[in-house]
Design a protein around this motif. Sequence first.
Motif, short mmCIF file in Angstrom:
data_model
loop_
_atom_site.label_atom_id
_atom_site.label_comp_id
_atom_site.label_asym_id
_atom_site.label_seq_id
_atom_site.Cartn_x
_atom_site.Cartn_y
_atom_site.Cartn_z
N ASN A 129 0.93 -1.26 0.04
CA ASN A 129 -0.03 -0.07 -0.14
C ASN A 129 0.73 1.17 0.19
OD1 ASN A 129 -2.42 -1.26 -0.11
ND2 ASN A 129 -2.45 -1.74 2.18
N HIS A 310 -19.49 -5.67 8.76
CA HIS A 310 -17.90 -5.79 9.03
C HIS A 310 -17.33 -4.49 8.64
CE1 HIS A 310 -13.75 -6.82 8.56
NE2 HIS A 310 -14.36 -7.85 9.59
N PRO A 311 -16.29 -3.81 9.42
CA PRO A 311 -15.74 -2.54 8.93
C PRO A 311 -15.30 -2.49 7.35
CG PRO A 311 -15.05 -3.30 10.94
CD PRO A 311 -15.84 -4.30 10.66
N SER A 312 -14.99 -3.58 6.94
CA SER A 312 -14.69 -3.69 5.40
C SER A 312 -15.75 -3.60 4.47
CB SER A 312 -14.14 -5.15 5.05
OG SER A 312 -14.92 -6.21 5.23
N GLN A 313 -16.97 -3.76 5.06
CA GLN A 313 -18.16 -3.46 4.13
C GLN A 313 -18.31 -1.98 4.32
OE1 GLN A 313 -20.28 -6.75 6.28
NE2 GLN A 313 -21.60 -6.85 4.39
N ILE A 315 -16.26 0.17 4.48
CA ILE A 315 -15.07 0.97 3.48
C ILE A 315 -15.66 0.90 1.91
CG2 ILE A 315 -13.12 0.47 2.29
CD1 ILE A 315 -12.86 1.93 4.86
N GLU A 316 -16.66 -0.52 1.36
CA GLU A 316 -16.94 -0.43 0.30
C GLU A 316 -18.18 0.35 0.02
OE1 GLU A 316 -15.48 -2.36 -2.35
OE2 GLU A 316 -13.97 -2.60 -0.74
N LYS A 319 -16.90 3.97 -0.65
CA LYS A 319 -16.12 4.36 -1.93
C LYS A 319 -16.78 5.31 -2.86
CE LYS A 319 -12.62 0.63 -1.79
NZ LYS A 319 -12.38 -0.87 -2.44
N LEU A 352 -10.21 3.23 11.29
CA LEU A 352 -9.56 2.79 10.15
C LEU A 352 -9.00 4.05 9.34
CD1 LEU A 352 -12.42 0.78 8.58
CD2 LEU A 352 -10.34 -0.13 9.43
N SER A 355 -5.44 3.76 8.52
CA SER A 355 -5.03 2.36 7.85
C SER A 355 -5.83 2.03 6.50
CB SER A 355 -5.29 1.09 8.58
OG SER A 355 -6.75 1.07 9.09
N THR A 356 -6.44 2.99 6.00
CA THR A 356 -7.17 2.94 4.68
C THR A 356 -6.54 3.81 3.75
OG1 THR A 356 -9.20 2.93 3.46
CG2 THR A 356 -8.80 4.64 5.31
#
Length: 544
Positions: A129, A310-313, A315-316, A319, A352, A355-356
């Motif tokens: 990254n 979930h945190p990743s969701q 993020i999506e 976007k 996050l 870290s993103t």
Amino acid sequence: MERINYFITNFCLTYQKEIIEYLGKCHAYIKDLLTFKKIAIYSKLKKHTDYQKKEIIQNIISSTNSALNTIGIPIQELVPNDFIVEKTFTERIKAYSNYNEFYENELRAYANRYLFVSLIEYVVEADVNKVDNLDLFDLLPAKFKDKLIEYRINNPISFEDEELLNHVLQHINHYIDLNTITVISESFNKLPQKQIPSSEENIIDQLEKAKESALNLIQYPNEVEAEDEYLNKDLEDLKGAIIELSGDEKTFAHYFGNFPQMTQKMITQLTFNRENLFICIKNNPESLDIENLFYIIAIAKMIGFDLPLHPSQFIEYLKPYINARVFSSGIYHKPNPISNAYGLSILSELNLINSTDIIDLLDIEMFLENEFTIFIPEKLLLNFYALVALKMLEKRGNIITDKNDLLKELVSLDVTTFSDTNVPLDMMCHLASIKLIEETRDVTRLKQTYYSELTKALKQNGSINNNLTDTARALLVLDLIELDQSNEDLSRILIAFIKRNNRFFDDSYSNSAFHWSNDPLAFKVELRMLFWVCLAFSFHENML
């Protein structure tokens, strides 16, 4: 160690020119950042008092760390600003005639360590990254990224060697001259100075690790005992500062990004069907725009329940609300302060924000600062959310331009004189903006005016504008003007209305055309009401 020696030596020999160019670009970027922040890096030190010198040096160091963090170096891996400031200021500052000399001698090598290690991490795919971010910033030489991938393919690292390589990277200054990108003679035949291990993940141990890093990066022979004592004192001061910063803020506006959890007493005053909210989220993912995501996360934090995603969701879902790595109301829309306040709060609550790579915190800061280039105090809502967003960036270490010059215009403003005053929203944004700039600022001049305006807006049912959102915001206005206890009657009337009428995500009237279960706008309104009610209750527990 021979294979690692070859891997590092060959890497330096092969790409020495490109690495030196890359480091030069990065330092130019950092200095551009210093210029943007109006830090006089080429000024002579003799022009300033000791206090001014220290302040400028603090800004230079903090901005350097901020730049490194922006390209992906986690804050916890960087040496804390204060550790560097005290050692360089008290012991070596007199050796320099201007601040650029200070940067070149004190911070260039410090930054080079992180920048060089990022290249190796990309080659071995330990962390791609950072280099991807560097590429986006146009800080890599032409086709250098492709060359790194080629080196990866031609020089594979085994699992056993990777562990040894990690050890070498932790002590890279022992092996590599990071100014010339050459291997230091016999360095691979000598063990680096042993470090004190630190493995705990809690905040105190992170600080111990920071202290350890400072000792490794800023070395002073024959002064070990005095240095250790000095840094221990700094460590205690830093612990105290963290405790102080984690304490309660005085206004609701300071809580964005870290909303407080409500007490059980507060929660029992809410009629809230959590299961219905979860079902609505699951069945209507298209309704999860940036504003609704902000409400959902803030509500979950305040009431104290686990998020249904979930945190990743999250993020999506975020976007589509990012344009050129700055938050906006849509991918093709121009950025705006409100979306950035929502987005930063979401990432902060989810831990996050550091870290993103979907956003660029520096670009967000520049956008927000630009909102105040031509200051229009009457833009109450936009000013409020811009200041909220900047406050969140400031809390994570960004150096924010002082806004005290805006106070004169803000304090002299009276929103009740507007032809189209929005009560209580305009008053809330006005007062909160003042407090965000200077929390202790006296607003006595506005106290009676705004209190009188709220009493005029009070309906017979005990609400403001016959809705929960404005009634909750009115409570926050009353908190901002710090009424005496003898004037608490209005607050109690408003709270009584909310307690009687709050039924969030209730099944009643589900056949209505405008209902949270079947209308996206009604869903947003339901979330908005619940958010502001939770926030208002958080500041009036003694009246519940």
